[in-house]
Motif scaffolding. Structure first.
Motif, short mmCIF file in Angstrom:
data_model
loop_
_atom_site.label_atom_id
_atom_site.label_comp_id
_atom_site.label_asym_id
_atom_site.label_seq_id
_atom_site.Cartn_x
_atom_site.Cartn_y
_atom_site.Cartn_z
N SER A 1 -3.40 9.41 -4.95
CA SER A 1 -3.73 9.17 -3.54
C SER A 1 -5.23 9.27 -3.30
N ILE A 2 -5.86 10.29 -3.89
CA ILE A 2 -7.30 10.47 -3.69
C ILE A 2 -8.07 9.30 -4.29
N HIS A 3 -7.55 8.72 -5.38
CA HIS A 3 -8.21 7.58 -5.99
C HIS A 3 -8.13 6.35 -5.08
N PHE A 4 -6.96 6.15 -4.44
CA PHE A 4 -6.81 5.03 -3.52
C PHE A 4 -7.75 5.19 -2.32
N ILE A 5 -7.85 6.41 -1.81
CA ILE A 5 -8.71 6.66 -0.65
C ILE A 5 -10.17 6.42 -1.01
N MET A 6 -10.59 6.90 -2.18
CA MET A 6 -11.97 6.70 -2.61
C MET A 6 -12.27 5.23 -2.84
N LEU B 1 0.83 -1.21 0.00
CA LEU B 1 0.00 0.00 0.00
C LEU B 1 0.86 1.26 0.00
N PHE C 1 1.50 4.37 -2.99
CA PHE C 1 1.53 5.81 -2.74
C PHE C 1 2.86 6.42 -3.21
N LEU D 1 -10.82 2.74 -1.29
CA LEU D 1 -10.91 2.13 0.04
C LEU D 1 -12.26 2.41 0.68
N LEU D 2 -12.73 3.66 0.57
CA LEU D 2 -14.04 4.01 1.11
C LEU D 2 -15.16 3.23 0.41
#
Length: 270
Positions: A90-95, A79, A83, A97-98
Motif C-alpha cells: 500500500s505504501i508503495h502505491f501511495i508513493m 486500484l 490493494f 501516486l505522489l
C-alpha cells in the motif's frame, strides 16, 4: 478543432457495432479478469494465457465504446484490486501516486489537466451539463413526487433536452423514477450484496473462493462507479450481475459447509 473531433468520434461510434450500453458490462468483466490475472488462481499456464487474451480483447472493446465512465469504473476497481491483492504494498502505491502527481506538476501536465476540468465544468462542458441535469431532477423530484417518484422512464420530464435523456446518475434516476422508497430499496440491495461478499471473503477458507468473491466485489464496484456518470438502472446487465453474484455467494457458502462437514467426519473417524 473540438467540434470536428466530436463529429468524427460520434460518426465512428455509430459505424461500430459496439454500443455505449455495453460499456458497463465490459468494464465489470475487465475488472474481474484483471484481478484473476493478479491472483494465484491463474498459476495454470493455459488458464493464464486464456485470461490474458480475454483481457486484451475486452480492453480493445472497451476502448471502442468511447465512454469515459467505463474507464473510471475499471480504474477504481483495478486500484482497489491491487490493494486487495498486495495490501503490504500500500505504501508503495501511495508513493508511486505522489511521484506521478509531482511529475505532472513539474512538467506542466497538471496545468493541462486543470484547464481540461475548468472547460468541462463551464456551462459549455459535458460535466457541467450533466450536473445541471442531475440538479434539476433532484430539485423537481423532491418537491413534486418525493416518495414514489414520477414513474419509470419519466424522469426526463424534469430535464429540458432534445434527446429526452434521463439524469446521468443512477441514484438520481431511481429517485426521480420511483422515489425515496425505491432508492432506499436499491441502496439496501447494494449494501446486502457488498456485505455478503465481504463476509465470504473473510470467512471462506478456500483461496479460490476468496479470489472469486473478491473479483465479484470489484465488478460490483465498477458497476456502481459507472452508474455515477451514466444511468444504468433500467439496463439488464446490472440486475443480471446482482443475481449471478448472489448465486455465487450461495454456491461458495454451500461448498464451505461441505468442506467443513467432511473435516468433521474425518475428525470423528480418527
Amino acid at each position: 478543432d473540438t467540434a470536428t473531433t466530436e463529429i468524427y468520434t460520434l460518426s465512428l461510434h455509430d459505424a461500430l457495432p459496439i454500443s455505449q450500453d455495453y460499456g458497463n458490462t465490459l468494464a465489470a468483466t475487465l475488472s474481474i479478469i484483471f484481478f484473476l490475472l493478479l491472483s494465484t488462481i491463474t498459476k495454470d499456464r493455459k488458464k493464464y494465457i486464456f485470461l490474458l487474451i480475454a483481457f486484451l480483447t475486452i480492453f480493445i472493446a472497451l476502448h471502442l465504446t468511447y465512454t469515459r465512465a467505463t474507464w473510471v469504473g475499471f480504474g477504481v476497481a483495478a486500484l482497489i484490486g491491487l490493494f486487495f491483492r498486495k495490501p503490504s504494498y500500500s505504501i508503495h502505491f501511495i508513493m508511486a501516486l505522489l511521484s506521478i502527481i509531482l511529475l505532472c506538476y513539474f512538467t506542466g501536465i497538471i496545468d493541462m489537466i486543470r484547464d481540461f476540468f475548468s472547460q468541462e465544468l463551464t456551462l459549455m462542458g459535458k460535466f457541467a451539463y450533466r450536473n445541471e441535469m442531475i440538479r434539476r431532477s433532484l430539485a423537481s423530484s423532491l418537491s413534486r413526487y418525493p416518495l414514489l417518484g414520477i414513474g419509470i422512464l419519466r424522469s426526463n420530464i424534469y430535464i429540458s433536452n432534445p434527446y429526452f435523456w434521463p439524469p446521468h446518475n443512477t441514484f438520481t434516476q431511481i429517485l426521480a423514477d420511483i422515489g425515496i422508497i425505491g432508492l432506499t430499496t436499491y441502496l439496501s440491495l447494494l449494501f446486502y450484496l457488498i456485505s455478503r461478499l465481504l463476509i465470504v471473503i473473510v470467512t471462506v477458507k478456500s483461496r479460490d473462493g476468496k479470489t472469486i468473491a473478491t473479483a465479484l466485489l470489484l465488478g460490483l464496484i465498477s458497476i456502481i462507479t459507472y452508474g455515477q456518470f451514466d444511468p444504468d438502472f433500467l439496463r439488464v446487465f446490472p440486475w443480471l450481475y446482482f443475481g449471478l453474484t448472489e448465486s455465487a455467494i450461495l454456491i461458495l457458502g454451500k461448498e464451505e459447509e461441505i468442506i467443513h462437514a467432511e473435516k468433521s467426519v474425518k475428525i470423528g473417524e480418527t
